[in-house]
Design a protein around this motif. Structure first.
Motif, PDB file in Angstrom:
ATOM      1  N   CYS A   1       0.840  -1.191   0.000  1.00 26.91           N
ATOM      2  CA  CYS A   1       0.000   0.000   0.000  1.00 26.91           C
ATOM      3  C   CYS A   1       0.876   1.241   0.000  1.00 26.91           C
ATOM      4  CB  CYS A   1      -0.889   0.030   1.249  1.00 26.91           C
ATOM      5  SG  CYS A   1      -2.077  -1.320   1.334  1.00 26.91           S
TER       6      CYS A   1
ATOM      7  N   GLN B   1      -1.788   6.392   0.477  1.00 26.79           N
ATOM      8  CA  GLN B   1      -3.250   6.482   0.447  1.00 26.79           C
ATOM      9  C   GLN B   1      -3.905   5.107   0.618  1.00 26.79           C
ATOM     10  OE1 GLN B   1      -1.328   8.238  -2.043  1.00 26.79           O
ATOM     11  NE2 GLN B   1      -1.443   9.837  -0.481  1.00 26.79           N
TER      12      GLN B   1
ATOM     13  N   LYS C   1      -4.630   3.642 -14.137  1.00 30.54           N
ATOM     14  CA  LYS C   1      -5.850   3.146 -13.476  1.00 30.54           C
ATOM     15  C   LYS C   1      -6.575   2.111 -14.339  1.00 30.54           C
ATOM     16  CE  LYS C   1      -5.251   6.262 -10.207  1.00 30.54           C
ATOM     17  NZ  LYS C   1      -4.805   5.949  -8.840  1.00 30.54           N
TER      18      LYS C   1
ATOM     19  N   GLU D   1      -3.575   2.543  -1.171  1.00 34.65           N
ATOM     20  CA  GLU D   1      -4.027   2.043  -2.459  1.00 34.65           C
ATOM     21  C   GLU D   1      -3.387   0.690  -2.765  1.00 34.65           C
ATOM     22  OE1 GLU D   1      -6.314   2.909  -4.267  1.00 34.65           O
ATOM     23  OE2 GLU D   1      -6.579   5.062  -4.398  1.00 34.65           O
TER      24      GLU D   1
ATOM     25  N   ASP E   1     -14.870   1.847  -2.565  1.00 30.91           N
ATOM     26  CA  ASP E   1     -14.182   3.121  -2.711  1.00 30.91           C
ATOM     27  C   ASP E   1     -13.939   3.801  -1.358  1.00 30.91           C
ATOM     28  OD1 ASP E   1     -12.894   5.129  -4.095  1.00 30.91           O
ATOM     29  OD2 ASP E   1     -14.737   6.250  -4.506  1.00 30.91           O
TER      30      ASP E   1
ATOM     31  N   GLN F   1      -7.400  -0.381  -7.557  1.00 30.28           N
ATOM     32  CA  GLN F   1      -7.500   0.808  -8.399  1.00 30.28           C
ATOM     33  C   GLN F   1      -7.049   0.570  -9.832  1.00 30.28           C
ATOM     34  OE1 GLN F   1      -4.785   3.928  -7.410  1.00 30.28           O
ATOM     35  NE2 GLN F   1      -3.002   2.578  -7.253  1.00 30.28           N
TER      36      GLN F   1
END
Length: 448
Positions: free
Chosen positions: A309, A312, A325, A314, A357, A319
Motif C-alpha cells: 500500500c 493512500q 488506473k 491504495e 471506494d 484501483q
C-alpha cells in the motif's frame, strides 16, 4: 556406502516400486545407485468442469509410462479403471530436479456417492483413499474451509484441518495462495514435502487453489505444474458452481510481476469481465444467487506494509495499474454484484464492513450484513507459515469490523439463496470460534 533403508528394501523384497541398479567401478566395487521411484505421492483432488467430475493428480520420481486411477462405489465390489496423462516437470533450480506429474479425470460420477480409489500404474500403487461427490443441482448447502498462507514449516492449522476433513465436514477446501514457503525452495524439495503434508486433506476433499506471491519463481512453474484447476487459465484463473454459489478464482500476482509480461493481466481481466457478466445474468442469479471471489493479495490494508500500500492505502488490484488506473477490480466486482471477496497474504484474519471506494455501506446500523450495499471482504491468511504472525496497524481503518492474530482458518456454509454463515476457527484457542456472522440478502445483483 549403500543406503541401509534401500538395502533392506532390496534384500527383503518390501518395495516393488523402489528399484536400484548398483554401478561398479573399474575394480568391480559398488560405487553408486541409480534409483528409480515409481510410487505415487502428493495425491490431491480438484473439481473438473463440473461437480460430477473429479481430477486426481499425483507425482512419481520416475516415469511409469502410465497414469491410472482405479475406483469403486463404497460397499460395491466392481472396480473401474480410467487412464490419464503425465507430464515431465523439471524444476528451475540449479539441480533441475525432475518428477512426473500425473492427471486422471473421473467423469460422470454419481451424485451424493462415496467412492474409494487408488492411483498409480503397474509399477506401483498408492494407498486407497475416498471422496464423496456433491448433490446435483443448485438447491443444497455446501460447506467449505478457506485459508491462505500455509507453509511446510509452522503449518499450525493443518492437524485440525486433517481431522475436520477426515470427519467429512467439508465439501471442498479453498487455499487462497502462498504454499509451502516456497514450493521452489531447496530445488523444489520443500514443495514436495508440502504436497505430501496436505495429502491427508487433499486426497479426500477437492483442494481448490489460486496463486500467491510465494509461487512466483520461474514464472509460477511449480504452482502451474502441481495443480489442475478447471478451465483453460492454466490454474491461474477459473470459476466453478457449487450449490447456490458461483466461485471465481483469480491471480492478484499478474498485477505485480511484470517481468513475465502484461499478457496474463489483460487475458485475466477480459476473462473476469465475461465470467462475471454471465454469472450476473438474471437467469443465472436465479439459480446461483451468490457470487464469491478469491485472490491472494487484498484490496484494503489493515497493516503498514509499504510494498502493498502507498500512503493512500491504495492497491493495484483495487484501483488498477499506477497512473493509468487500468484493470482495477473493485469497480468490476461492484458492477457485477459480487457478494463476498476472500483474500489472504496478510498473516491474520480480518472481517471488513461492506466497502466500496473507501466508504462503508452497511445494510443498517443494527444489521450491517443484512442486504449490504457493497461487497464484503474477508482476509484469511493465518493458517501458519515460517513467516509467523503479522501485526495490525496501530490505528485500524474504519472499515475493519473484526480482527484476530490467532492462527486459524475460515469456515463457510451456504445455507440457501438468502443466507451465508461464516466462522473463524482459532487454532491457538484449541478450535474455538473467535468470530461468526451471517450475510443475509433478499436480492442479488449489481449495486449500481
Amino acid at each position: 556406502m549403500v543406503n541401509l533403508t534401500l538395502l533392506l528394501c532390496l534384500v527383503l523384497g518390501l518395495c516393488f516400486s523402489c528399484r536400484a541398479e548398483i554401478k561398479p567401478d573399474s575394480n568391480n566395487n559398488a560405487l553408486d545407485l541409480d534409483i528409480v521411484h515409481y510410487q505415487p505421492e502428493q495425491v490431491h483432488l480438484a473439481f473438473g468442469e463440473n461437480l460430477q467430475e473429479i481430477v486426481v493428480t499425483w507425482s512419481t520420481r520416475s516415469s511409469t509410462n502410465g497414469s491410472i486411477v482405479n475406483f469403486v462405489e463404497h460397499a460395491q465390489s466392481k472396480w473401474s479403471s480410467v487412464s490419464g496423462s503425465w507430464e515431465r516437470f523439471i524444476d528451475g533450480g540449479n539441480k533441475s530436479r525432475t518428477q512426473y506429474i500425473h492427471k486422471v479425470t473421473l467423469s460422470a460420477l454419481k451424485p451424493e456417492t462415496r467412492y474409494e480409489y487408488n492411483c498409480g500404474s503397474d509399477l506401483g500403487w498408492s494407498a486407497i483413499y475416498r471422496f464423496t461427490t456433491p448433490p446435483l443441482g443448485d438447491n443444497w448447502s455446501p460447506s467449505l474451509a478457506i485459508y491462505g498462507d500455509m507453509g511446510n514449516e509452522n503449518a499450525q492449522s493443518l492437524a485440525r484441518l486433517q481431522r475436520d476433513s477426515q470427519m467429512g465436514m467439508y465439501d471442498a477446501i479453498i487455499h487462497v495462495g502462498d504454499f509451502a514457503y516456497d514450493m521452489d525452495t531447496d530445488d523444489a524439495r520443500v514443495g514436495d514435502e508440502f504436497m505430501r503434508q496436505i495429502e491427508t486433506v487433499a486426497a479426500y476433499v477437492p483442494y481448490m487453489v489460486c496463486p500467491g506471491n510465494h509461487e512466483e519463481k520461474y514464472n509460477f512453474s511449480n504452482y502451474r505444474a502441481r495443480f489442475n484447476m478447471p478451465g483453460n487459465g492454466d490454474s491461474l484463473w477459473y470459476s466453478f458452481n457449487m450449490g447456490p454459489i458461483h466461485f471465481v478464482s483469480f491471480s492478484t500476482e499478474v498485477y505485480y510481476f511484470f517481468n513475465y509480461g502484461m499478457k496474463l493481466l489483460t487475458k485475466q481481466f477480459d476473462w473476469l469481465e465475461r465470467d462475471l457478466a454471465e454469472a450476473n445474468l438474471p437467469e443465472n442469479r436465479a439459480k446461483r444467487p451468490w457470487i464469491i471471489t478469491y485472490g491472494h493479495r487484498p484490496m484494503y490494508c489493515s497493516d503498514d506494509k509499504e510494498y502493498d500500500c502507498n500512503g493512500q492505502l491504495e492497491t493495484y488490484i483495487r484501483q488498477g495499474l499506477p497512473t493509468l488506473k487500468w484493470f482495477g477490480l473493485e469497480d468490476l466486482f461492484y458492477k457485477h454484484g459480487v457478494d463476498v471477496e476472500f483474500f489472504a497474504h496478510e498473516h491474520f484474519y480480518t472481517r471488513l464492513w461492506p466497502i466500496y471506494d473507501f466508504k462503508v455501506y452497511n445494510g443498517s446500523a443494527k444489521a450491517p450484513y443484512t442486504n449490504p450495499k457493497a461487497p464484503i471482504q474477508i482476509i484469511t491468511g493465518s493458517a501458519g507459515c515460517n513467516e509467523n504472525r503479522e501485526p495490525f496497524s496501530k490505528v485500524l481503518p474504519e472499515w475493519n469490523a473484526f480482527h484476530s492474530n490467532d492462527y486459524g482458518y475460515t469456515r463457510l456454509k451456504a445455507h440457501n439463496a438468502t443466507h451465508l454463515y461464516f466462522e473463524q476457527v482459532s487454532d491457538d484457542k484449541d478450535g474455538k470460534i473467535v468470530d461468526s456472522f451471517w450475510v443475509i440478502k433478499d436480492k442479488h445483483g449489481a449495486y449500481v
